[in-house]
Design an enzyme around this catalytic site. Structure first.
Site, PDB file in Angstrom:
ATOM      1  N   PHE A 116       2.189   9.405  -2.693  1.00 18.80           N
ATOM      2  CA  PHE A 116       1.367   9.448  -3.710  1.00 18.80           C
ATOM      3  C   PHE A 116       0.119   9.242  -3.255  1.00 18.80           C
ATOM      4  O   PHE A 116      -0.183   8.023  -2.677  1.00 18.80           O
ATOM      5  CB  PHE A 116       1.597   8.381  -5.037  1.00 18.80           C
ATOM      6  CG  PHE A 116       2.830   8.765  -5.816  1.00 18.80           C
ATOM      7  CD1 PHE A 116       3.993   8.733  -5.347  1.00 18.80           C
ATOM      8  CD2 PHE A 116       2.428   9.301  -7.183  1.00 18.80           C
ATOM      9  CE1 PHE A 116       5.023   9.201  -6.180  1.00 18.80           C
ATOM     10  CE2 PHE A 116       3.701   9.911  -8.116  1.00 18.80           C
ATOM     11  CZ  PHE A 116       4.900   9.536  -7.213  1.00 18.80           C
ATOM     12  N   LYS A 120      -8.741   7.574  -5.125  1.00 20.58           N
ATOM     13  CA  LYS A 120      -9.592   7.424  -3.860  1.00 20.58           C
ATOM     14  C   LYS A 120      -8.447   7.290  -2.778  1.00 20.58           C
ATOM     15  O   LYS A 120      -9.007   7.475  -1.603  1.00 20.58           O
ATOM     16  CB  LYS A 120     -10.522   6.285  -3.848  1.00 20.58           C
ATOM     17  CG  LYS A 120     -11.648   6.492  -4.581  1.00 20.58           C
ATOM     18  CD  LYS A 120     -12.800   5.300  -4.510  1.00 20.58           C
ATOM     19  CE  LYS A 120     -13.918   5.724  -5.528  1.00 20.58           C
ATOM     20  NZ  LYS A 120     -14.381   4.400  -6.270  1.00 20.58           N
ATOM     21  N   ASP A 208      -0.850   4.224   1.940  1.00 27.33           N
ATOM     22  CA  ASP A 208      -1.848   3.349   2.821  1.00 27.33           C
ATOM     23  C   ASP A 208      -1.185   2.747   4.069  1.00 27.33           C
ATOM     24  O   ASP A 208      -0.939   1.405   4.101  1.00 27.33           O
ATOM     25  CB  ASP A 208      -2.250   2.246   2.013  1.00 27.33           C
ATOM     26  CG  ASP A 208      -1.126   1.342   1.228  1.00 27.33           C
ATOM     27  OD1 ASP A 208      -0.146   1.874   0.678  1.00 27.33           O
ATOM     28  OD2 ASP A 208      -1.586   0.026   1.194  1.00 27.33           O
ATOM     29  N   HIS A 228      10.635  -6.738   3.198  1.00 25.37           N
ATOM     30  CA  HIS A 228       9.214  -7.120   3.011  1.00 25.37           C
ATOM     31  C   HIS A 228       8.553  -7.842   3.869  1.00 25.37           C
ATOM     32  O   HIS A 228       9.263  -8.978   4.155  1.00 25.37           O
ATOM     33  CB  HIS A 228       8.848  -7.584   1.372  1.00 25.37           C
ATOM     34  CG  HIS A 228       7.146  -7.260   1.141  1.00 25.37           C
ATOM     35  ND1 HIS A 228       6.360  -7.857   1.839  1.00 25.37           N
ATOM     36  CD2 HIS A 228       6.813  -6.425   0.074  1.00 25.37           C
ATOM     37  CE1 HIS A 228       5.155  -7.466   1.057  1.00 25.37           C
ATOM     38  NE2 HIS A 228       5.415  -6.611   0.221  1.00 25.37           N
ATOM     39  N   GLU A 298       7.903  -2.329  -8.167  1.00 21.63           N
ATOM     40  CA  GLU A 298       8.906  -3.133  -7.123  1.00 21.63           C
ATOM     41  C   GLU A 298       9.799  -4.290  -7.528  1.00 21.63           C
ATOM     42  O   GLU A 298      10.512  -4.518  -7.175  1.00 21.63           O
ATOM     43  CB  GLU A 298       7.650  -3.670  -6.035  1.00 21.63           C
ATOM     44  CG  GLU A 298       8.073  -4.511  -4.906  1.00 21.63           C
ATOM     45  CD  GLU A 298       6.948  -4.854  -4.062  1.00 21.63           C
ATOM     46  OE1 GLU A 298       6.679  -4.103  -3.056  1.00 21.63           O
ATOM     47  OE2 GLU A 298       6.329  -6.125  -4.128  1.00 21.63           O
TER      48      GLU A 298
HETATM   49  C1  UD2 Z   1       2.432  -3.293  -3.173  1.00 21.18           C
HETATM   50  C2  UD2 Z   1       3.660  -2.607  -2.640  1.00 21.18           C
HETATM   51  C3  UD2 Z   1       3.748  -0.952  -3.192  1.00 21.18           C
HETATM   52  C4  UD2 Z   1       3.676  -1.104  -4.859  1.00 21.18           C
HETATM   53  C5  UD2 Z   1       2.786  -2.234  -5.517  1.00 21.18           C
HETATM   54  C6  UD2 Z   1       3.115  -2.398  -6.838  1.00 21.18           C
HETATM   55  C7  UD2 Z   1       4.334  -2.733  -0.337  1.00 21.18           C
HETATM   56  C8  UD2 Z   1       3.758  -2.804   1.043  1.00 21.18           C
HETATM   57  N1  UD2 Z   1       3.440  -2.319  -1.373  1.00 21.18           N
HETATM   58  O1  UD2 Z   1       1.305  -2.576  -2.693  1.00 21.18           O
HETATM   59  O2  UD2 Z   1       4.729  -0.414  -2.670  1.00 21.18           O
HETATM   60  O3  UD2 Z   1       5.242  -1.718  -5.116  1.00 21.18           O
HETATM   61  O4  UD2 Z   1       2.702  -3.295  -4.793  1.00 21.18           O
HETATM   62  O5  UD2 Z   1       2.038  -2.769  -7.463  1.00 21.18           O
HETATM   63  O6  UD2 Z   1       5.496  -3.074  -0.573  1.00 21.18           O
HETATM   64  N2  UD2 Z   1      -1.842   4.599  -5.345  1.00 21.18           N
HETATM   65  C9  UD2 Z   1      -2.785   5.663  -5.431  1.00 21.18           C
HETATM   66  N3  UD2 Z   1      -3.898   5.573  -6.028  1.00 21.18           N
HETATM   67  C10 UD2 Z   1      -4.186   4.373  -6.403  1.00 21.18           C
HETATM   68  C11 UD2 Z   1      -3.356   3.263  -6.496  1.00 21.18           C
HETATM   69  C12 UD2 Z   1      -2.236   3.457  -5.630  1.00 21.18           C
HETATM   70  O7  UD2 Z   1      -2.313   6.954  -4.963  1.00 21.18           O
HETATM   71  O8  UD2 Z   1      -5.552   4.257  -6.951  1.00 21.18           O
HETATM   72  C13 UD2 Z   1      -0.445   5.012  -4.566  1.00 21.18           C
HETATM   73  C14 UD2 Z   1      -0.709   4.845  -3.101  1.00 21.18           C
HETATM   74  O9  UD2 Z   1       0.448   5.639  -2.535  1.00 21.18           O
HETATM   75  C15 UD2 Z   1      -0.357   3.535  -2.931  1.00 21.18           C
HETATM   76  C16 UD2 Z   1       0.765   2.833  -3.941  1.00 21.18           C
HETATM   77  O10 UD2 Z   1       0.388   3.704  -4.911  1.00 21.18           O
HETATM   78  O11 UD2 Z   1      -0.080   3.104  -1.299  1.00 21.18           O
HETATM   79  C17 UD2 Z   1       0.648   1.737  -3.837  1.00 21.18           C
HETATM   80  O12 UD2 Z   1      -0.406   1.051  -4.425  1.00 21.18           O
HETATM   81  P1  UD2 Z   1      -1.305  -0.172  -3.462  1.00 21.18           P
HETATM   82  O13 UD2 Z   1      -0.699   0.268  -1.929  1.00 21.18           O
HETATM   83  O14 UD2 Z   1      -2.513  -0.407  -3.859  1.00 21.18           O
HETATM   84  O15 UD2 Z   1      -0.329  -1.334  -3.918  1.00 21.18           O
HETATM   85  P2  UD2 Z   1      -0.150  -2.813  -3.112  1.00 21.18           P
HETATM   86  O16 UD2 Z   1      -1.033  -2.647  -1.842  1.00 21.18           O
HETATM   87  O17 UD2 Z   1      -0.176  -3.926  -3.941  1.00 21.18           O
END
Ligand code: UD2
Length: 349
Positions: A116, A120, A208, A228, A298
Site C-alpha cells: 500500500f 505521502k 516503508d 517482530h 496487526e
Molecule cells: C506498524 C506495522 C504495520 C502496521 C501498523 C499498524 C511493522 C514493522 N509495522 O507500522 O505493518 O501493522 O503498525 O498500525 O510491523 N500506509 C500508507 N499511507 C499512510 C500510512 C500508512 O500507505 O499514510 C501504509 C504503508 O504501506 C505503510 C503501512 O500502511 O508502510 C503501515 O503504516 P506505517 O508504516 O505508518 O505503520 P507503523 O510504522 O506504525
C-alpha cells in the site's frame, strides 16, 4: 442385581454417546477454529499444487553438489530454529539456497506481493520496488499489486522478465490508522478478483521497507508469519497484544507465542484469503462497537496467528529495523524498515 447393573451401564453409555455427539456437532466450528491441524497443511498443499506432477518435485540428483545434512549437527545453536508446534523458523544458515531453488525454481511459481502506498507514502514506493528487483524472489514470477490513491504517481521501475505490476485504486484516508484498518479488506478483495487466478503464493508487505539481501523461496509456506524485531525478548504478558476484552483482537494474559509484525505475512493464496476475510470480519465487528485495536490490523493478525498457528516463521532477518544496532545473532538483514519521519509522511499524527 448384576443384570440391573449391566442395564444401567448400557443406558449410561448410550447417554454419553448421544450427548457427546450433540456437543461436538454444536460446537464443531469453534473447536476446529481453536485447534491447529497440521494435517490440513498437506491437504491444502496438495490442492494448491495439483497441477504439478510428482516428477517435477523430485530433486535433480547429480546436478548440484551440496553438503549432506548431519543428523547430529545443528547448524544454528544461538537461536530458536523450530517453534513448539514444529514450524521452522527461517534464519541464515538454517537452509541452503541452492537446495531450495533447485526444488522450487522448476515449478514456475508466481508470488503475488501486495503493498500500500497511500498519500505521502507513495514517495517510498520507488525504493521499495527497486530493492525488490535486486533481492526479492529472484528467479521466480513476481506480481506486485500496488494499492494507491494516486495512480499517476506510481513510479516507472524496470522489472525483470517474468515480473509485473498492477495498480489498484483505493480511496484517500484522513487518518493513517484507517489505512491499516482497511488493508485486510482490500487484499481479500484483490485475491478474489485477481490474485487467486494469477499467483500461487502471496506476501503482504508495508511500503516503508527495503530489501537488502536474498529473500527467496525459503519463505514459502502455507501460512507464514514474521517475528517482530521489537518484541522477541519480551515475556508473553508484556507483548503489545490487544488486552481489552471488548475487542475481537483480545488476547488474554498467559496466551500467545511470538509477537508478529503486520509488515510481512503471507502463504498460499487460498490460506491468506481465509486470514484476510477473518480479520476483516473481526475488524468490522470492532468498528461497529467503536473499538480500534491497539495496533490496528496487526493486533487482529496476532490473535489470528494464536488460533491458527503459522506453518513457517520468518526470523527478524525478514523484518529488521535499521534504527537498531547490530546483533551477534543477526547474520544478515533481508528486509528492513526505512527511517522515516511520521510527522511529514502521515496525514495525521
Ligand atoms: C506498524 C506495522 C504495520 C502496521 C501498523 C499498524 C511493522 C514493522 N509495522 O507500522 O505493518 O501493522 O503498525 O498500525 O510491523 N500506509 C500508507 N499511507 C499512510 C500510512 C500508512 O500507505 O499514510 C501504509 C504503508 O504501506 C505503510 C503501512 O500502511 O508502510 C503501515 O503504516 P506505517 O508504516 O505508518 O505503520 P507503523 O510504522 O506504525
Amino acid at each position: 442385581m448384576l443384570h440391573h447393573l449391566k442395564h444401567y451401564q448400557a443406558i449410561l453409555t448410550v447417554t454419553i454417546i448421544v450427548f457427546g455427539s450433540l456437543y461436538l456437532w454444536i460446537f464443531k466450528s469453534e473447536i476446529s477454529e481453536m485447534i491447529f491441524h497440521p494435517e490440513n497443511a498437506h491437504c491444502s498443499e496438495a490442492h494448491m499444487f495439483q497441477k504439478i506432477t510428482l516428477d517435477e518435485l523430485i530433486y535433480p540428483i547429480g546436478q548440484s553438489e551440496v553438503p549432506q545434512p548431519q543428523t547430529l549437527v545443528q547448524r544454528r545453536t544461538d537461536v530458536l530454529t523450530v517453534s513448539p508446534w514444529l514450524a521452522p523458523i527461517v534464519w541464515q544458515e538454517t537452509f541452503d539456497p541452492k537446495v531450495i531453488d533447485s526444488i522450487y525454481q522448476p515449478l514456475n511459481i508466481t508470488v503475488a506481493t501486495t503493498v500500500f502506498a497511500v498519500g505521502k507514502y507513495i514517495q517510498l514506493l520507488k525504493q521499495f520496488l527497486e530493492s525488490a528487483e535486486k533481492h526479492y524472489m529472484l528467479g521466480y514470477g513476481v506480481h506486485y499489486y500496488v494499492f494507491t490513491d494516486q495512480m499517476d504517481k506510481v513510479p516507472q521501475v524496470a522489472l525483470a522478465s517474468g515480473r509485473s505490476l498492477t495498480v489498484l485504486p483505493v480511496p484517500s484516508f484522513s487518518r493513517w490508522q484507517e489505512i491499516s484498518l482497511r488493508r485486510m479488506e482490500f487484499i481479500r478483495k484483490a485475491i478474489e478478483d485477481h490474485i487467486r487466478h494469477e499467483a500461487h503464493f502471496i506476501f503482504c508487505t508495508d511500503v516503508d521497507m527495503v530489501f537488502e539481501s536474498r529473500f527467496g523461496a525459503e519463505a514459502f509456506g502455507e501460512l507464514v508469519a514474521t517475528i517482530h524485531n521489537g518484541w522477541y525478548l519480551t515475556g508473553r504478558n508484556e507483548l503489545p497484544y490487544e488486552r481489552r476484552t471488548a475487542s475481537q483482537a483480545y488476547v488474554p494474559k498467559g496466551q500467545g507465542d511470538f509477537y508478529y509484525g503486520g509488515a510481512l505475512y503471507g502463504g498460499h493464496v487460498d490460506v491468506v484469503h481465509r486470514l484476510t476475510s477473518t480479520c476483516e470480519e473481526q475488524l468490522s465487528i470492532d468498528k461497529q462497537k467503536s473499538i480500534e485495536a491497539a495496533w490496528q490490523e496487526e493486533s487482529h493478525l496476532n490473535r489470528y496467528f494464536i488460533l491458527h498457528k503459522p506453518t513457517k516463521l520468518l526470523s527478524p532477518e525478514y523484518l529488521w529495523d535499521k534504527a537498531k544496532g547490530p546483533e551477534k545473532w543477526l547474520r544478515v538483514v533481508r528486509f528492513a524498515t526505512v527511517l522515516k519521519n511520521y510527522k511529514t509522511l502521515r496525514p495525521n499524527v
